[in-house]
Design a protein around this motif. Structure first.
Motif, PDB file in Angstrom:
ATOM      1  N   SER A 188       0.849  -1.184   0.000  1.00 35.34           N
ATOM      2  CA  SER A 188       0.000   0.000   0.000  1.00 35.34           C
ATOM      3  C   SER A 188       0.883   1.231   0.000  1.00 35.34           C
ATOM      4  O   SER A 188       2.048   1.180   0.358  1.00 35.34           O
ATOM      5  N   ALA A 189       0.327   2.317  -0.412  1.00 45.58           N
ATOM      6  CA  ALA A 189       1.076   3.572  -0.454  1.00 45.58           C
ATOM      7  C   ALA A 189       1.439   3.976   0.973  1.00 45.58           C
ATOM      8  O   ALA A 189       0.693   3.731   1.914  1.00 45.58           O
ATOM      9  N   PRO A 190       2.581   4.613   1.156  1.00 49.52           N
ATOM     10  CA  PRO A 190       2.956   5.029   2.517  1.00 49.52           C
ATOM     11  C   PRO A 190       1.947   6.061   3.037  1.00 49.52           C
ATOM     12  O   PRO A 190       1.343   6.797   2.267  1.00 49.52           O
ATOM     13  N   PRO A 191       1.732   6.033   4.318  1.00 48.95           N
ATOM     14  CA  PRO A 191       0.752   6.990   4.865  1.00 48.95           C
ATOM     15  C   PRO A 191       1.183   8.412   4.582  1.00 48.95           C
ATOM     16  O   PRO A 191       2.347   8.764   4.636  1.00 48.95           O
ATOM     17  N   SER A 192       0.221   9.212   4.213  1.00 47.67           N
ATOM     18  CA  SER A 192       0.537  10.614   3.928  1.00 47.67           C
ATOM     19  C   SER A 192       0.623  11.391   5.215  1.00 47.67           C
ATOM     20  O   SER A 192      -0.114  11.172   6.157  1.00 47.67           O
TER      21      SER A 192
END
Length: 87
Positions: free
Chosen positions: A82-86
């Motif tokens: 998953s994309a890294p947390p913003s």
């Protein structure tokens, strides 16, 4: 004096012994091979003469397994990242 014989000479001697009346099983035991091998040599000699006893290649005539295709690469079993947390 010890003389080393070629395979062709050994096989020819075995064939001659069988032709002289010695049982195949005895010839096979003396030469350290199976009786089937002695029968094979006799067949080659009868079909092709001395040339039939020339040392033959053990390479198979065909290799169906050699025409294999590479497998399709499997997808990774791990879940997609998953994309890294913003922040």
């Amino acid at each position: 004096m010890l003389v080393e014989l070629t395979m062709t000479e050994q096989w020819y001697r075995a064939v001659l012994e069988v032709d002289a009346g010695i049982p195949v099983i005895e010839v096979a035991e003396r030469f350290g091979v199976s009786r089937q091998a002695v029968h094979r040599w006799i067949g080659w000699y009868r079909e092709e003469g001395l040339d039939g006893l020339a040392n033959r290649s053990s390479r198979p005539r065909s290799s169906p397994a050699a025409s294999w295709r590479p497998r399709r690469r499997r997808e990774a079993w791990a879940p997609a990242r998953s994309a890294p947390p913003s922040t």
